[in-house]
Scaffold this motif. Structure first.
Motif, PDB file in Angstrom:
ATOM      1  N   ILE A  15       3.240   3.842 -21.173  1.00 52.68           N
ATOM      2  CA  ILE A  15       2.839   2.507 -21.631  1.00 52.68           C
ATOM      3  C   ILE A  15       2.917   1.507 -20.481  1.00 52.68           C
ATOM      4  N   LEU A  16       3.990   1.584 -19.693  1.00 47.79           N
ATOM      5  CA  LEU A  16       4.122   0.710 -18.524  1.00 47.79           C
ATOM      6  C   LEU A  16       2.970   0.924 -17.559  1.00 47.79           C
ATOM      7  N   MET A  17       2.629   2.180 -17.300  1.00 49.40           N
ATOM      8  CA  MET A  17       1.538   2.467 -16.374  1.00 49.40           C
ATOM      9  C   MET A  17       0.209   1.950 -16.921  1.00 49.40           C
ATOM     10  N   GLY A  18      -0.015   2.094 -18.216  1.00 47.07           N
ATOM     11  CA  GLY A  18      -1.265   1.624 -18.815  1.00 47.07           C
ATOM     12  C   GLY A  18      -1.431   0.122 -18.718  1.00 47.07           C
ATOM     13  N   THR A  19      -0.373  -0.608 -18.995  1.00 45.04           N
ATOM     14  CA  THR A  19      -0.478  -2.067 -18.899  1.00 45.04           C
ATOM     15  C   THR A  19      -0.607  -2.527 -17.454  1.00 45.04           C
ATOM     16  N   ALA A  20       0.070  -1.840 -16.536  1.00 44.72           N
ATOM     17  CA  ALA A  20      -0.034  -2.204 -15.125  1.00 44.72           C
ATOM     18  C   ALA A  20      -1.427  -1.891 -14.580  1.00 44.72           C
ATOM     19  N   ILE A  21      -2.000  -0.778 -14.981  1.00 42.05           N
ATOM     20  CA  ILE A  21      -3.361  -0.446 -14.547  1.00 42.05           C
ATOM     21  C   ILE A  21      -4.346  -1.459 -15.114  1.00 42.05           C
ATOM     22  N   GLY A  22      -4.112  -1.903 -16.338  1.00 41.68           N
ATOM     23  CA  GLY A  22      -4.954  -2.958 -16.914  1.00 41.68           C
ATOM     24  C   GLY A  22      -4.891  -4.243 -16.114  1.00 41.68           C
ATOM     25  N   ALA A  23      -3.725  -4.552 -15.578  1.00 41.65           N
ATOM     26  CA  ALA A  23      -3.593  -5.745 -14.740  1.00 41.65           C
ATOM     27  C   ALA A  23      -4.235  -5.539 -13.378  1.00 41.65           C
ATOM     28  N   ILE A  41       9.978  -5.550 -12.651  1.00 41.16           N
ATOM     29  CA  ILE A  41       9.039  -5.987 -11.609  1.00 41.16           C
ATOM     30  C   ILE A  41       7.710  -6.411 -12.232  1.00 41.16           C
ATOM     31  N   PHE A  42       7.207  -5.620 -13.164  1.00 43.33           N
ATOM     32  CA  PHE A  42       5.925  -5.943 -13.786  1.00 43.33           C
ATOM     33  C   PHE A  42       6.006  -7.250 -14.569  1.00 43.33           C
ATOM     34  N   LEU A  43       7.062  -7.438 -15.330  1.00 40.84           N
ATOM     35  CA  LEU A  43       7.192  -8.676 -16.095  1.00 40.84           C
ATOM     36  C   LEU A  43       7.402  -9.881 -15.192  1.00 40.84           C
ATOM     37  N   ALA A  44       8.090  -9.687 -14.068  1.00 41.64           N
ATOM     38  CA  ALA A  44       8.302 -10.794 -13.134  1.00 41.64           C
ATOM     39  C   ALA A  44       6.979 -11.252 -12.520  1.00 41.64           C
ATOM     40  N   VAL A  45       6.137 -10.301 -12.095  1.00 40.87           N
ATOM     41  CA  VAL A  45       4.858 -10.711 -11.505  1.00 40.87           C
ATOM     42  C   VAL A  45       3.918 -11.254 -12.572  1.00 40.87           C
ATOM     43  N   GLN A  46       4.047 -10.802 -13.816  1.00 37.82           N
ATOM     44  CA  GLN A  46       3.232 -11.371 -14.886  1.00 37.82           C
ATOM     45  C   GLN A  46       3.595 -12.823 -15.135  1.00 37.82           C
ATOM     46  N   SER A  47       4.865 -13.151 -15.005  1.00 37.10           N
ATOM     47  CA  SER A  47       5.270 -14.538 -15.228  1.00 37.10           C
ATOM     48  C   SER A  47       4.855 -15.439 -14.066  1.00 37.10           C
TER      49      SER A  47
END
Length: 73
Positions: free
Chosen positions: A11-19, A57-63
């Motif tokens: 799930i993490l990889m899928g959302t990161a690839i979407g970004a 890391i992913f949530l930090a860069v999203q913010s």
């Protein structure tokens, strides 16, 4: 329990690839690649630590990636 960790990593990889597909700035793209790397590492070696680091890391860069909204008067 290992399967749950691997599902969360997918799930993490899928959302990161979407970004990554629609990058808005350089920080978001780099952070998303790092999150995908941690997701792949978690799939290979199931570990809560790698999964949580990748998620943080992913949530930090999203913010950080929000562009200022133009307002009209």
């Amino acid at each position: 329990m290992l399967y749950i960790i691997q599902i969360l990593a997918a799930i993490l990889m899928g959302t990161a690839i979407g970004a990554i597909i629609e990058p808005r700035n350089k920080v978001l793209t780099i952070g998303s690649f790092v999150a995908v790397g941690f997701g792949i590492a978690t799939l290979i070696w199931p570990s809560w630590l790698m999964l949580s680091i990748g998620t943080v890391i992913f949530l930090a860069v999203q913010s950080l990636q929000r562009d200022p909204v133009a307002t009209r008067a």
